[in-house]
Write a protein that holds these residues in place. Sequence first.
Motif, PDB file in Angstrom:
ATOM      1  N   PRO A  28       1.514  37.967 -25.688  1.00 20.34           N
ATOM      2  CA  PRO A  28       0.945  37.226 -24.547  1.00 20.34           C
ATOM      3  C   PRO A  28       1.731  37.415 -23.248  1.00 20.34           C
ATOM      4  CG  PRO A  28       2.100  35.737 -26.008  1.00 20.34           C
ATOM      5  CD  PRO A  28       2.227  37.087 -26.620  1.00 20.34           C
ATOM      6  N   LEU A  29       2.126  38.645 -22.965  1.00 19.70           N
ATOM      7  CA  LEU A  29       2.856  38.943 -21.720  1.00 19.70           C
ATOM      8  C   LEU A  29       1.974  39.887 -20.911  1.00 19.70           C
ATOM      9  CD1 LEU A  29       6.398  39.759 -23.186  1.00 19.70           C
ATOM     10  CD2 LEU A  29       5.522  37.548 -22.476  1.00 19.70           C
ATOM     11  N   ALA A  30       1.398  39.387 -19.838  1.00 18.69           N
ATOM     12  CA  ALA A  30       0.424  40.189 -19.091  1.00 18.69           C
ATOM     13  C   ALA A  30       1.080  41.429 -18.482  1.00 18.69           C
ATOM     14  CB  ALA A  30      -0.199  39.333 -18.002  1.00 18.69           C
ATOM     15  N   LYS A  31       0.345  42.550 -18.506  1.00 19.16           N
ATOM     16  CA  LYS A  31       0.884  43.793 -17.919  1.00 19.16           C
ATOM     17  C   LYS A  31       0.910  43.693 -16.397  1.00 19.16           C
ATOM     18  CE  LYS A  31      -1.261  46.696 -21.442  1.00 19.16           C
ATOM     19  NZ  LYS A  31      -2.371  47.627 -21.593  1.00 19.16           N
ATOM     20  N   ARG A  32      -0.030  42.911 -15.851  1.00 17.69           N
ATOM     21  CA  ARG A  32      -0.036  42.709 -14.395  1.00 17.69           C
ATOM     22  C   ARG A  32       0.458  41.303 -14.095  1.00 17.69           C
ATOM     23  NH1 ARG A  32      -5.047  44.844 -15.322  1.00 17.69           N
ATOM     24  NH2 ARG A  32      -6.124  42.862 -15.090  1.00 17.69           N
ATOM     25  N   ARG A  33       0.953  41.131 -12.884  1.00 14.14           N
ATOM     26  CA  ARG A  33       1.462  39.818 -12.499  1.00 14.14           C
ATOM     27  C   ARG A  33       0.305  38.832 -12.322  1.00 14.14           C
ATOM     28  NH1 ARG A  33       5.963  37.483 -10.374  1.00 14.14           N
ATOM     29  NH2 ARG A  33       5.506  36.024  -8.695  1.00 14.14           N
ATOM     30  N   LEU A  34       0.400  37.670 -12.962  1.00 13.99           N
ATOM     31  CA  LEU A  34      -0.615  36.627 -12.783  1.00 13.99           C
ATOM     32  C   LEU A  34       0.005  35.536 -11.916  1.00 13.99           C
ATOM     33  CD1 LEU A  34      -1.745  36.301 -16.519  1.00 13.99           C
ATOM     34  CD2 LEU A  34      -2.886  37.590 -14.713  1.00 13.99           C
ATOM     35  N   ASN A  35      -0.821  34.802 -11.203  1.00 14.14           N
ATOM     36  CA  ASN A  35      -0.206  33.764 -10.364  1.00 14.14           C
ATOM     37  C   ASN A  35      -0.168  32.402 -11.062  1.00 14.14           C
ATOM     38  OD1 ASN A  35      -2.832  33.345 -10.246  1.00 14.14           O
ATOM     39  ND2 ASN A  35      -3.073  33.488  -8.022  1.00 14.14           N
ATOM     40  N   PHE A  36      -0.138  32.429 -12.391  1.00 16.19           N
ATOM     41  CA  PHE A  36       0.055  31.202 -13.167  1.00 16.19           C
ATOM     42  C   PHE A  36       0.762  31.585 -14.468  1.00 16.19           C
ATOM     43  CE2 PHE A  36      -4.192  32.936 -13.756  1.00 16.19           C
ATOM     44  CZ  PHE A  36      -4.221  33.175 -15.116  1.00 16.19           C
ATOM     45  N   ASP A  37       1.314  30.561 -15.122  1.00 13.69           N
ATOM     46  CA  ASP A  37       2.044  30.795 -16.373  1.00 13.69           C
ATOM     47  C   ASP A  37       1.093  30.838 -17.558  1.00 13.69           C
ATOM     48  OD1 ASP A  37       4.630  31.186 -15.847  1.00 13.69           O
ATOM     49  OD2 ASP A  37       5.331  29.220 -16.543  1.00 13.69           O
ATOM     50  N   LEU A  38       1.370  31.714 -18.507  1.00 13.92           N
ATOM     51  CA  LEU A  38       0.580  31.721 -19.742  1.00 13.92           C
ATOM     52  C   LEU A  38       1.330  30.914 -20.789  1.00 13.92           C
ATOM     53  CD1 LEU A  38      -0.548  35.422 -20.178  1.00 13.92           C
ATOM     54  CD2 LEU A  38      -1.953  33.453 -19.598  1.00 13.92           C
ATOM     55  N   ASP A  39       0.615  30.042 -21.463  1.00  8.99           N
ATOM     56  CA  ASP A  39       1.260  29.252 -22.508  1.00  8.99           C
ATOM     57  C   ASP A  39       1.305  30.035 -23.807  1.00  8.99           C
ATOM     58  OD1 ASP A  39       2.131  27.010 -21.345  1.00  8.99           O
ATOM     59  OD2 ASP A  39       0.567  25.677 -22.101  1.00  8.99           O
ATOM     60  N   TYR A  40       2.473  30.120 -24.386  1.00  2.00           N
ATOM     61  CA  TYR A  40       2.583  30.695 -25.730  1.00  2.00           C
ATOM     62  C   TYR A  40       3.791  30.087 -26.422  1.00  2.00           C
ATOM     63  CZ  TYR A  40       5.878  33.845 -23.301  1.00  2.00           C
ATOM     64  OH  TYR A  40       6.899  34.353 -22.541  1.00  2.00           O
ATOM     65  N   GLY A  41       3.807  30.198 -27.731  1.00  2.00           N
ATOM     66  CA  GLY A  41       4.939  29.694 -28.497  1.00  2.00           C
ATOM     67  C   GLY A  41       5.668  30.847 -29.165  1.00  2.00           C
ATOM     68  N   TYR A  42       6.535  30.500 -30.105  1.00  5.67           N
ATOM     69  CA  TYR A  42       7.326  31.517 -30.806  1.00  5.67           C
ATOM     70  C   TYR A  42       7.360  31.221 -32.300  1.00  5.67           C
ATOM     71  CZ  TYR A  42       9.410  31.933 -26.100  1.00  5.67           C
ATOM     72  OH  TYR A  42       9.620  32.065 -24.748  1.00  5.67           O
ATOM     73  N   HIS A  43       7.688  32.279 -33.058  1.00  6.77           N
ATOM     74  CA  HIS A  43       8.143  32.138 -34.443  1.00  6.77           C
ATOM     75  C   HIS A  43       9.580  32.663 -34.462  1.00  6.77           C
ATOM     76  CE1 HIS A  43       3.707  33.270 -35.072  1.00  6.77           C
ATOM     77  NE2 HIS A  43       3.781  32.010 -35.470  1.00  6.77           N
ATOM     78  N   PHE A  44      10.422  32.129 -35.321  1.00  8.85           N
ATOM     79  CA  PHE A  44      11.831  32.559 -35.333  1.00  8.85           C
ATOM     80  C   PHE A  44      12.456  32.187 -36.669  1.00  8.85           C
ATOM     81  CE2 PHE A  44      10.851  28.670 -33.122  1.00  8.85           C
ATOM     82  CZ  PHE A  44      11.456  27.739 -33.940  1.00  8.85           C
ATOM     83  N   ASP A  45      13.584  32.823 -36.942  1.00 10.39           N
ATOM     84  CA  ASP A  45      14.357  32.500 -38.136  1.00 10.39           C
ATOM     85  C   ASP A  45      15.193  31.249 -37.813  1.00 10.39           C
ATOM     86  OD1 ASP A  45      16.058  34.283 -40.603  1.00 10.39           O
ATOM     87  OD2 ASP A  45      16.880  32.465 -39.714  1.00 10.39           O
ATOM     88  N   ALA A  46      14.951  30.163 -38.551  1.00 13.50           N
ATOM     89  CA  ALA A  46      15.590  28.877 -38.213  1.00 13.50           C
ATOM     90  C   ALA A  46      17.116  28.977 -38.293  1.00 13.50           C
ATOM     91  CB  ALA A  46      15.078  27.782 -39.148  1.00 13.50           C
TER      92      ALA A  46
END
Length: 503
Positions: free
Chosen positions: A144-162
């Motif tokens: 969820p990282l746009a290739k072009r610059r957007l003028n607002f934030d995109l909401d996303y979360g993560y998965h990770f090793d605790a």
Amino acid sequence: MIYMIPQTILIVGGGTAGWMSANLLKKSWPTVKITLVESDSIGTIGVGEGSTPFLKQFFKRIGASEREWMPQCFATYKAGIEFSRWSEKPGFTHYFHPFFSQLDIKPAEPFFHNAKLQRQGIEADAHPDAYFVNAQMAKQCKAPLAKRRLNFDLDYGYHFDAGRLGLWLKDRAIADGVEHIIDDVTQVEVRDSGEIAAVIGAKSGRMAAELYVDCSGFKGLLIQQALSVPFKSYKQNLFNDAAVAIQTPLADEQDIPTRTLSTALTNGWAWEIPLTNRVGNGYVYSSEHISGEQAEVELRRHLGLADDTDISAKHLKMKVGRVEQHWAKNCLAVGLSQGFIEPLEATALMLVQFTLEKFVTAKQSLQQESLVRDNYNADINKMMEGIRDYIVTHYALNSRTDSDYWRRCREDIEVSDNLQALFQAWKSHEQFESELNKQASHLVYLRPSWYVIMAGMGNFPMDLLTPSQGQVAPVNLSKQYCIDLVEDLFPSHKAVLSQLAAG
Ligand SMILES: Cc1cc2nc3c(=O)[nH]c(=O)nc-3n(C[C@H](O)[C@H](O)[C@H](O)COP(=O)(O)OP(=O)(O)OC[C@H]3O[C@@H](n4cnc5c(N)ncnc54)[C@H](O)[C@@H]3O)c2cc1C
């Protein structure tokens, strides 16, 4: 304004909650002396590998870039949660609960229109998946990282090793000046006033501070055991009280999905969380309905591991509910010590963040402390009840017929008045929007999430009328819009993760 800020803080517990507390409090109050004491014989819970978009703000707050922490924690991006087999209704056996952004405004509007029609008994394309960008993001395994610059934030979360996240946070906090002590707390000294005077370590002896942060896990060593703050169980609302976790390898050539998968099993549900080096899996179940041994067998079968005895399983108990006060006297409870709802929407670390950030703000208030504390506790309780209600909805709306567990979830689960009102309003056609507005100050999940769950579970009348011409908004336009947008704007998840790892 400074006078209410404690000058010395002692954190008990070095799980994710303890180290998140150490980092956030140190960032907020750099001159305050912060010490964290943790046992090396009592382990951390060792699970908790998915987040909501709030975690992005946490890393921003402590000044850490994704490049710094993600590769170290085998982290991946998360666009939402896919729910599978929670409903048996034809056409609704799967749905995706996306994190939303401004990109959804255009394609999602027809969904709200169609969901309303179908609630009224008119057949419409009311399954949510086609209308949300992040549902497509997960399908195409894009980051969820746009290739072009957007003028607002995109909401996303993560998965990770605790475990790795805990270590990363620990190094960061120590580098920032947090003192780290390895010791077992064996006793807590409480004054007549009810305040904590000190904690006693087996090796270190008496350790005193102005503020104590209880991050000792489910037992709540300070808040529950020493201060006897009552615990309000959610057992009547949520039956699951145990889990079994199994890690499996990630195939080399496998695309990495941008989603958590939640699959309903016979007496609970299984999570699947993809990391860069492995997959985290687990079965959250009700021990009243299935034993730990049977749950492990069922999970292994679900994962295709029935004959693979080399892969070990970890069994966990869950105490579901919350303390009445999260901030009591000179003690703040953060993490499992303050309560736990259940991991279905991966909300626990969001609550950790909320608890800490609100506390920092509250401590800087000029109002009388007892009033500030009461308001603070009421706010955290409201948030927990709000999350609980959304999670209860998954169970209350299930239509599975394969076990007594699922029947009981449908028929016997206790549903709060607020949630009952939302269910009624959904059925009564016109009132859903007004009920959402009425409850706005209590809802943690917003309008799109409520529409997605109600529609995604197939919560519609059985007999549907044929729509008149032009009545239904065309689904294909939204679907194609989301497909094209994701194809065009977002890079491959795997490629982005490789770039991050390359430094
Ligand atoms: C099955 C399951 C799945 C979950 N999934 C998610 C998820 O997807 N997303 C999410 O956000 N959350 C999830 N959670 C919750 C998440 O795991 C926890 O909120 C998070 O790990 C924080 O735990 P903690 O630090 O409060 O407690 P713990 O990890 O239990 O840490 C407790 C700490 O206290 C220390 N301690 C205890 N007693 C003493 C003592 N006497 N002296 C000194 N030290 C002591 C221990 O050594 C340890 O360091 C899940 C939980 C469960 C059970």
